[in-house]
Design an enzyme around this catalytic site. Sequence first.
Site, PDB file in Angstrom:
ATOM      1  N   TYR A  31       0.828  -1.201   0.000  1.00  0.00           N
ATOM      2  CA  TYR A  31       0.000   0.000   0.000  1.00  0.00           C
ATOM      3  C   TYR A  31       0.863   1.251   0.000  1.00  0.00           C
ATOM      4  O   TYR A  31       2.081   1.197   0.184  1.00  0.00           O
ATOM      5  CB  TYR A  31      -0.947  -0.001   1.204  1.00  0.00           C
ATOM      6  N   ARG A  50       7.789   4.074  -4.835  1.00  0.00           N
ATOM      7  CA  ARG A  50       7.932   3.113  -3.732  1.00  0.00           C
ATOM      8  C   ARG A  50       6.890   1.986  -3.855  1.00  0.00           C
ATOM      9  O   ARG A  50       7.169   0.835  -3.540  1.00  0.00           O
ATOM     10  CB  ARG A  50       7.820   3.822  -2.385  1.00  0.00           C
ATOM     11  N   ARG A  99      -7.662 -21.673  -1.591  1.00  0.00           N
ATOM     12  CA  ARG A  99      -6.582 -21.028  -0.832  1.00  0.00           C
ATOM     13  C   ARG A  99      -5.293 -21.841  -0.951  1.00  0.00           C
ATOM     14  O   ARG A  99      -5.313 -23.056  -0.760  1.00  0.00           O
ATOM     15  CB  ARG A  99      -7.006 -20.913   0.631  1.00  0.00           C
ATOM     16  N   HIS A 101      -0.899 -21.166  -0.338  1.00  0.00           N
ATOM     17  CA  HIS A 101       0.160 -20.215   0.006  1.00  0.00           C
ATOM     18  C   HIS A 101       0.987 -19.808  -1.220  1.00  0.00           C
ATOM     19  O   HIS A 101       1.488 -18.698  -1.297  1.00  0.00           O
ATOM     20  CB  HIS A 101       1.104 -20.809   1.062  1.00  0.00           C
ATOM     21  N   LYS A 146       6.392  -1.891   1.858  1.00  0.00           N
ATOM     22  CA  LYS A 146       5.227  -1.272   2.511  1.00  0.00           C
ATOM     23  C   LYS A 146       4.068  -2.264   2.434  1.00  0.00           C
ATOM     24  O   LYS A 146       3.134  -2.128   1.633  1.00  0.00           O
ATOM     25  CB  LYS A 146       4.892   0.088   1.875  1.00  0.00           C
ATOM     26  N   GLU A 178      12.613   2.538  13.885  1.00  0.00           N
ATOM     27  CA  GLU A 178      11.683   3.589  13.446  1.00  0.00           C
ATOM     28  C   GLU A 178      10.498   3.548  14.396  1.00  0.00           C
ATOM     29  O   GLU A 178      10.569   2.897  15.448  1.00  0.00           O
ATOM     30  CB  GLU A 178      11.274   3.371  11.990  1.00  0.00           C
ATOM     31  N   LEU A 202      11.156   1.366   6.887  1.00  0.00           N
ATOM     32  CA  LEU A 202      10.555   1.813   5.631  1.00  0.00           C
ATOM     33  C   LEU A 202      11.308   3.066   5.152  1.00  0.00           C
ATOM     34  O   LEU A 202      11.520   3.989   5.950  1.00  0.00           O
ATOM     35  CB  LEU A 202       9.077   2.157   5.864  1.00  0.00           C
TER      36      LEU A 202
HETATM   37  N1  PDD Z   1       3.080   5.298   7.396  1.00  0.00           N
HETATM   38  N2  PDD Z   1       7.742   3.893   8.797  1.00  0.00           N
HETATM   39  C1  PDD Z   1       6.562   3.254   8.876  1.00  0.00           C
HETATM   40  C2  PDD Z   1       6.505   1.950   9.575  1.00  0.00           C
HETATM   41  C3  PDD Z   1       5.415   3.834   8.305  1.00  0.00           C
HETATM   42  O1  PDD Z   1       4.242   3.177   8.372  1.00  0.00           O
HETATM   43  C4  PDD Z   1       5.513   5.101   7.676  1.00  0.00           C
HETATM   44  C5  PDD Z   1       4.333   5.766   7.047  1.00  0.00           C
HETATM   45  C6  PDD Z   1       6.769   5.729   7.629  1.00  0.00           C
HETATM   46  C7  PDD Z   1       6.976   7.062   6.963  1.00  0.00           C
HETATM   47  O2  PDD Z   1       6.870   6.966   5.567  1.00  0.00           O
HETATM   48  P1  PDD Z   1       6.396   8.203   4.695  1.00  0.00           P
HETATM   49  O3  PDD Z   1       7.229   9.350   5.103  1.00  0.00           O
HETATM   50  O4  PDD Z   1       6.677   7.766   3.310  1.00  0.00           O
HETATM   51  O5  PDD Z   1       4.931   8.401   4.968  1.00  0.00           O
HETATM   52  C8  PDD Z   1       7.860   5.097   8.193  1.00  0.00           C
HETATM   53  C9  PDD Z   1       1.904   5.701   6.690  1.00  0.00           C
HETATM   54  C10 PDD Z   1       1.667   7.165   6.734  1.00  0.00           C
HETATM   55  C11 PDD Z   1       0.717   4.879   7.186  1.00  0.00           C
HETATM   56  O6  PDD Z   1       0.896   3.674   7.277  1.00  0.00           O
HETATM   57  O7  PDD Z   1      -0.349   5.414   7.431  1.00  0.00           O
END
Ligand code: PDD
Length: 284
Positions: A31, A50, A99, A101, A146, A178, A202
């Site tokens: 996403y 990304r 289903r 995997h 992501k 993070e 991320l």
């Molecule tokens: N989240 N790290 C994680 C685990 C994140 O979920 C996000 C962003 C970031 C920052 O990424 P960016 O600057 O590209 O938004 C870092 C989004 C906003 C969310 O899941 O809602």
Amino acid sequence: MKVIWNNQIVDREEVRIDPEDRGYQFGDGIYEVVRAYNGYFFGLDEHVDRLYSSADKIEMKIPQTKEEMKTLMTRLLNESDIQTGNLYLQATRGIASPRNHVYPDMSVLPTITGTVTTVPRDAHKIETGITTITEPDIRWLKCDIKSISLLGNIMAKHEAHKNNAEEAILHRDGIVTECSASNVAIVKDDVIYTHPDGHLILPGVTKIVWLACAKELGIEVKEEPFTLAQLKDADEVFCSSTTIEVMPIHTIDGETVNGGKRGKITAKLADAFKIKIEETCGEI
Ligand code: PDD
């Protein structure tokens, strides 16, 4: 409410999500969250890059080109008539029955959905900051993807919520990675430290922008790991994401940072970030 459903913009009521969609069954999907101000996206190219990079990393083929995807997202924003808000776009590996995997063959097309909602910018919070807790990083080892499989993230966020905090700062064996939904950085003696990109975090689009701002402002940045002890001893701490921009952290595990006030380097970055938004999207 208008939504993206595969290659079209439809009314939300028209969407049918299959119980055997792999996103629904396996969390097999990726996403993006993109922010819009004044009816214009900020960082759309980077977010779409990304998205396709996440898709590559899980061997998923998104049928649209990047340009077609940007057109679809822009159409959704315009047709929804939303000025300032967040667009959520998701691509799962599609519907496969029974289903299994194992990935289905490439003839099974991804299911693509997208929504946009109005979310005003919280200028007050960007000045005053948020409360956080620290939590072990229990996630997997491909945090650069992501992925929609976010249990490790939401469990940490929920723990923060239970402790009246807004974000959880994650660490692996004492190394800060993070936050549950944002990147994190500390400032010590006028130098910014933040975990390098790689499989443990991320690669944030917001981080790309504030790194550029730091460079322009002549602020030194070291993209290197730092410890929980360094976090607790920092002069300033901030986190960053698409939805919260450059956000000061004023409390960690009940102890204030910089006397609970936003630090001067965090403030400079937040202001420079706002200017970057305004260059693309107009006054905010
Ligand atoms: N989240 N790290 C994680 C685990 C994140 O979920 C996000 C962003 C970031 C920052 O990424 P960016 O600057 O590209 O938004 C870092 C989004 C906003 C969310 O899941 O809602």
